[in-house]
Design a protein around this motif. Sequence first.
Motif, mmCIF file in Angstrom:
data_model
loop_
_atom_site.group_PDB
_atom_site.id
_atom_site.type_symbol
_atom_site.label_atom_id
_atom_site.label_comp_id
_atom_site.label_asym_id
_atom_site.label_seq_id
_atom_site.Cartn_x
_atom_site.Cartn_y
_atom_site.Cartn_z
ATOM 1 N N VAL A 25 -14.322 -25.631 -16.732
ATOM 2 C CA VAL A 25 -14.351 -24.457 -17.619
ATOM 3 C C VAL A 25 -15.174 -24.718 -18.872
ATOM 4 O O VAL A 25 -15.688 -23.786 -19.490
ATOM 5 C CB VAL A 25 -12.941 -23.926 -17.979
ATOM 6 N N ASP A 87 -20.765 -20.464 -12.883
ATOM 7 C CA ASP A 87 -20.093 -19.694 -13.928
ATOM 8 C C ASP A 87 -21.106 -19.064 -14.874
ATOM 9 O O ASP A 87 -21.026 -17.873 -15.189
ATOM 10 C CB ASP A 87 -19.125 -20.571 -14.733
ATOM 11 N N GLU A 91 -21.779 -15.055 -15.383
ATOM 12 C CA GLU A 91 -21.532 -14.460 -16.693
ATOM 13 C C GLU A 91 -22.780 -13.761 -17.217
ATOM 14 O O GLU A 91 -22.705 -12.624 -17.711
ATOM 15 C CB GLU A 91 -21.070 -15.533 -17.680
ATOM 16 N N ARG A 165 -13.050 -18.441 -18.395
ATOM 17 C CA ARG A 165 -13.272 -19.095 -17.098
ATOM 18 C C ARG A 165 -11.968 -19.542 -16.450
ATOM 19 O O ARG A 165 -11.928 -19.783 -15.244
ATOM 20 C CB ARG A 165 -14.218 -20.290 -17.263
#
Length: 173
Positions: A25, A87, A91, A165
């Motif tokens: 994360v 991720d 995003e 996340r």
Amino acid sequence: MTSPLTFATLSQLDRDGFVAAVGAVFEHSPWVMARVWEKRPFADRAMLRAAMSEVLTGAARAEVLALILAHPELASKAALRGELTADSAREQAGAGLDACTPAELAEIRQLNDAYRDKFGWPFIVAVRGLTRQDIIAAMRRRLQRDADEEFAEARAQVLRIADLRLDPLLSAT
């Protein structure tokens, strides 16, 4: 892990299991969640987030700077080449940064360069819920700050990104 983790399960994992489950994360920086593991157990999201914040607040400036530097620039050439983490790519696409007009892309790149020249690290913002125009406005506004203000803001944005996340990884219970 394939299914969302409960806080009880998360708190019972050994360090390696914990970092494997939630260490990503923080962009290319599993050390943060390795330190968060030491603060378990976590009864709920608020306790986990508080531990994450405490680790970042207590980290040496050089460690936080390395964490900030691990983040990609928005709408960068690396993004166009598909070199972002899953991720980051998701995003940025969610904020429409993969669909910038040529003028928007040029402005974002110019603002990225000005920001990096002024502060020495990439502009970081949690893009969820923001439009391209919101992001450009934030870049312009934050370029007016001093380095200490912006370092604190970058650290806060890194924490927000990591917190967001966590959503798909954790069960509501």
